[in-house]
Design a protein around this motif. Structure first.
Motif, PDB file in Angstrom:
ATOM      1  N   LEU A   1       0.854  -1.185   0.000  1.00 29.71           N
ATOM      2  CA  LEU A   1       0.000   0.000   0.000  1.00 29.71           C
ATOM      3  C   LEU A   1       0.886   1.230   0.000  1.00 29.71           C
ATOM      4  CD1 LEU A   1      -2.869   1.248   0.276  1.00 29.71           C
ATOM      5  CD2 LEU A   1      -2.502   1.236   2.751  1.00 29.71           C
TER       6      LEU A   1
ATOM      7  N   SER B   1      -7.740   1.642  -1.752  1.00 25.71           N
ATOM      8  CA  SER B   1      -8.273   1.887  -0.417  1.00 25.71           C
ATOM      9  C   SER B   1      -8.922   3.266  -0.448  1.00 25.71           C
ATOM     10  CB  SER B   1      -7.150   1.841   0.628  1.00 25.71           C
ATOM     11  OG  SER B   1      -7.645   2.193   1.897  1.00 25.71           O
TER      12      SER B   1
ATOM     13  N   PRO C   1      -8.645   8.936  -0.829  1.00 24.42           N
ATOM     14  CA  PRO C   1      -9.817   9.309  -0.042  1.00 24.42           C
ATOM     15  C   PRO C   1     -10.862  10.075  -0.840  1.00 24.42           C
ATOM     16  CG  PRO C   1      -7.918  10.632   0.586  1.00 24.42           C
ATOM     17  CD  PRO C   1      -7.412   9.569  -0.333  1.00 24.42           C
TER      18      PRO C   1
ATOM     19  N   SER D   1     -10.156   5.428   1.471  1.00 25.09           N
ATOM     20  CA  SER D   1     -10.195   5.598   2.908  1.00 25.09           C
ATOM     21  C   SER D   1      -9.241   6.697   3.345  1.00 25.09           C
ATOM     22  CB  SER D   1      -9.818   4.269   3.577  1.00 25.09           C
ATOM     23  OG  SER D   1      -9.577   4.411   4.940  1.00 25.09           O
TER      24      SER D   1
ATOM     25  N   SER E   1      -3.323   1.813  -3.569  1.00 23.31           N
ATOM     26  CA  SER E   1      -3.093   3.151  -3.070  1.00 23.31           C
ATOM     27  C   SER E   1      -4.333   3.642  -2.357  1.00 23.31           C
ATOM     28  CB  SER E   1      -2.755   4.099  -4.228  1.00 23.31           C
ATOM     29  OG  SER E   1      -2.331   5.359  -3.738  1.00 23.31           O
ATOM     30  N   SER E   2      -4.121   4.491  -1.344  1.00 24.30           N
ATOM     31  CA  SER E   2      -5.255   5.105  -0.655  1.00 24.30           C
ATOM     32  C   SER E   2      -5.659   6.361  -1.417  1.00 24.30           C
ATOM     33  CB  SER E   2      -4.890   5.439   0.790  1.00 24.30           C
ATOM     34  OG  SER E   2      -3.788   6.309   0.840  1.00 24.30           O
TER      35      SER E   2
ATOM     36  N   ARG F   1       0.981   5.678  -1.244  1.00 21.57           N
ATOM     37  CA  ARG F   1       0.391   6.848  -1.896  1.00 21.57           C
ATOM     38  C   ARG F   1       1.202   7.260  -3.122  1.00 21.57           C
ATOM     39  NH1 ARG F   1      -0.094   8.487   3.728  1.00 21.57           N
ATOM     40  NH2 ARG F   1      -2.285   8.610   4.376  1.00 21.57           N
TER      41      ARG F   1
END
Length: 289
Positions: free
Chosen positions: A84, A149, A112, A151, A109-110, A86
């Motif tokens: 994981l 993700s 949001p 999130s 990758s997160s 960014r």
């Protein structure tokens, strides 16, 4: 230790401004796995090694080199590894290692939200959402399994925003899209609100601050989980919800059962030889007067 090694006074507030490198970690891991004879599998973890879920393993090139060697060591010993980051754009420097890992490697990758100003306020040192998507799309195009993700989604996002975000996420053809609303507990949340204010994102700061009200948090979190499930189904995306266990304590009995079913459910990705669910996802209960 942080003060001594990196002149860091507050590890949380200064996160992203320092890196402690564990050079040679991959080589040591490779030697360890050569000697290891048993591997503990759990019902939930299924023997998957997570890299890196409390920091970022591709903060810079030096960190990336360590990560590359760790992934190579695990995959060459046929152990499963979930990465994981960014910064999947930087991770592309190791595309060959990820490809060689085959079924034993997945990268995600997160993301949001797609509002670069909002994300930049909360994650000032991280690449923009568009770059994260671009990196994942390239990994997917080269045959490496990906995941997203989503999130934590922000309270400034309405259903239309979530739809637009999921439509963009679908471009990566992810094996799974994890989703989790933000939780307004602990010091991290305080820093999130403060970061939004300091960046001049007043609306975001106010919307986040309002989540201190339990009623508003419950309404926002439940709506986001429900909307993401609905939109994911419409877009034929493999969505997997991550409801907070504290949320379950503050909703009605039917909604609690729906949320708990998601917490107990296996994610739908074909990874690590897991048995993916064959039944339909739990449905949000129809509210009756």
């Amino acid at each position: 230790m942080l003060k001594e090694e990196a002149d860091v006074d507050n590890g949380q507030k200064e996160w992203g401004n320092y890196v402690l490198y564990r050079d040679g970690l991959g080589e040591r891991l490779d030697e360890h796995l050569d000697r290891k004879r048993t591997w503990r599998n759990t019902d939930r973890g299924q023997g998957v090694v997570g890299v890196s879920f409390s920091t970022d393993c591709y903060m810079d090139g030096r960190a990336g080199k360590i990560t590359r060697n760790v992934v190579d060591a695990l995959a060459s010993h046929e152990e499963y590894v979930r990465v994981l980051t960014r910064n999947p754009i930087l991770a592309l420097q190791d595309l060959g290692v990820f490809q060689e890992g085959g079924k034993h490697v997945t990268i995600g990758s997160s993301i949001p939200c797609m509002n670069a100003d909002h994300v930049g306020a909360i994650e000032p040192s991280a690449p923009a959402p568009e770059l994260r998507l671009k990196g994942l799309k390239e990994f997917n195009e080269h045959g490496v399994q990906t995941f997203v993700s989503m999130s934590p989604t922000y309270p400034t996002q309405g259903k239309t925003d979530l739809r637009e975000q999921l439509e963009r996420v679908a471009e990566c053809d992810p094996a799974v899209v994890f989703h989790e609303p933000i939780n307004p507990r602990g010091g991290n949340f305080e820093m999130t609100v403060e970061a939004a204010r300091d960046a001049g994102e007043t609306e975001l700061a106010e919307e986040l601050d309002a989540l201190r009200s339990r009623e508003q948090w419950v309404e926002y979190a439940t709506n986001h989980l429900r909307w993401v499930q609905e939109i994911g189904r419409e877009l034929d995306l493999p969505v997997h919800l991550w409801p907070d266990k504290q949320l379950i304590k503050h909703v009605d009995e039917q909604t609690a059962a729906w949320l708990q079913s998601w917490r107990d459910r296996q994610s739908p990705e074909e990874f690590a030889e897991r048995e993916i669910p064959t039944d339909n996802p739990p449905e949000y209960p129809v509210q009756t007067a």
